[in-house]
Design an enzyme around this catalytic site. Structure first.
Site, PDB file in Angstrom:
ATOM      1  N   LYS A 286       0.816  -1.208   0.000  1.00 25.20           N
ATOM      2  CA  LYS A 286       0.000   0.000   0.000  1.00 25.20           C
ATOM      3  C   LYS A 286       0.858   1.271   0.000  1.00 25.20           C
ATOM      4  O   LYS A 286       0.594   2.216  -0.740  1.00 25.20           O
ATOM      5  CB  LYS A 286      -0.893  -0.078   1.240  1.00 25.20           C
TER       6      LYS A 286
ATOM      7  N   ARG B  47      -7.916   4.441  10.694  1.00 25.97           N
ATOM      8  CA  ARG B  47      -7.588   3.047  10.984  1.00 25.97           C
ATOM      9  C   ARG B  47      -8.766   2.322  11.633  1.00 25.97           C
ATOM     10  O   ARG B  47      -8.744   1.103  11.741  1.00 25.97           O
ATOM     11  CB  ARG B  47      -6.405   2.956  11.945  1.00 25.97           C
TER      12      ARG B  47
ATOM     13  N   ARG C 288      11.820 -12.047   5.216  1.00 25.49           N
ATOM     14  CA  ARG C 288      12.834 -11.023   5.453  1.00 25.49           C
ATOM     15  C   ARG C 288      13.784 -11.433   6.580  1.00 25.49           C
ATOM     16  O   ARG C 288      13.350 -11.801   7.668  1.00 25.49           O
ATOM     17  CB  ARG C 288      12.164  -9.706   5.801  1.00 25.49           C
TER      18      ARG C 288
ATOM     19  N   ARG D  29      14.519 -10.953  12.756  1.00 28.44           N
ATOM     20  CA  ARG D  29      14.076 -10.084  13.853  1.00 28.44           C
ATOM     21  C   ARG D  29      12.706 -10.566  14.344  1.00 28.44           C
ATOM     22  O   ARG D  29      11.938 -11.131  13.568  1.00 28.44           O
ATOM     23  CB  ARG D  29      13.931  -8.632  13.364  1.00 28.44           C
TER      24      ARG D  29
ATOM     25  N   ARG E  46      -0.034  -9.066  14.346  1.00 25.28           N
ATOM     26  CA  ARG E  46      -0.313  -7.814  13.631  1.00 25.28           C
ATOM     27  C   ARG E  46      -1.535  -7.969  12.731  1.00 25.28           C
ATOM     28  O   ARG E  46      -2.334  -7.052  12.595  1.00 25.28           O
ATOM     29  CB  ARG E  46       0.890  -7.405  12.779  1.00 25.28           C
TER      30      ARG E  46
END
Ligand code: ZN
Length: 216
Positions: free
Chosen positions: A13, A89, A128, A161, A172
């Site tokens: 986005k 949000r 990642r 991480r 999330r």
């Protein structure tokens, strides 16, 4: 042109908002940046916001709406188009935004949802890794091979991480769904929602967004 981009973490986005900002000479309104600049200017709303932040509290929606209203009212005078980034949000924020834009007689043109299946997002976000030596963040979409090296410095010392781990990302997603599903329904009901399939590459997605914008 008054646009809003919606999409889960990892949906691309932000990238698309940047592309269309350039392409269509729009201003990206990021509420985080706006807040910081109000506080720096020491404006009345900035002072109020700072008071909440100093107490470790969230800045109330009314203050964010007030900050946005000042800027958008200015934009409407000069005919400047914008993309809202990171706001609203939640459903109450979307409702407050709609009221405010109605006051300015300047409703949104579209809410573009970059829609990516959750499995695909999870795959993207967990691919990642981070290099302990140089902090580069290489991506291994097919899974990290055992002998993988950092593409920047060649180190073998790669780790994941916490933010890039599956459990963290799933959490999330939960937060995103809880807040954003009602938003999606809201914009669907008022006819502003445009669904963009976010599975292709960046150019594919841009082309779909362009088609939607042309049709407005
Ligand atoms: Zn490295």
């Amino acid at each position: 042109m008054r646009l809003l981009f919606l999409g889960a973490p990892g949906s691309g986005k932000g990238t698309q908002a940047d592309i269309f900002k350039e392409k269509m000479k729009l201003v990206k309104l990021s509420t985080g940046d706006l807040l910081r600049s109000e506080i720096q200017k020491d404006s009345p709303l900035g002072k109020e916001a700072k008071g909440y932040m100093n107490q470790g509290k969230l800045v109330p929606d009314e203050i964010m709406i007030g900050i946005l209203e000042n800027i958008i009212a200015e934009f409407e005078k000069n005919g400047t188009g914008y993309i809202l980034d990171g706001f609203p949000r939640t459903l109450p924020q979307a409702e407050a935004l709609e009221k405010m834009l109605n006051r300015l007689h300047a409703p949104l043109d579209a809410a573009l949802l970059i829609d990516v299946p959750e499995e695909e997002l999870l795959h993207r976000l967990t691919s990642r890794w981070t290099c302990r030596n140089c902090s580069a963040t290489p991506s291994f979409p097919g899974g990290k091979p055992d002998n993988a090296v950092c593409p920047v410095c060649g180190s073998h010392d790669l780790y994941q991480r916490d933010d890039d781990k599956r459990e963290t990302i799933l959490k999330r997603f939960d937060v995103y769904h809880e807040n954003t599903r009602p938003l999606i329904d809201y914009y669907e009901k008022n006819g502003l929602l445009a669904r963009i399939s976010g599975e292709g590459d960046i150019d594919d997605i841009s082309r779909q967004i362009e088609a939607v914008i042309k049709s407005l």
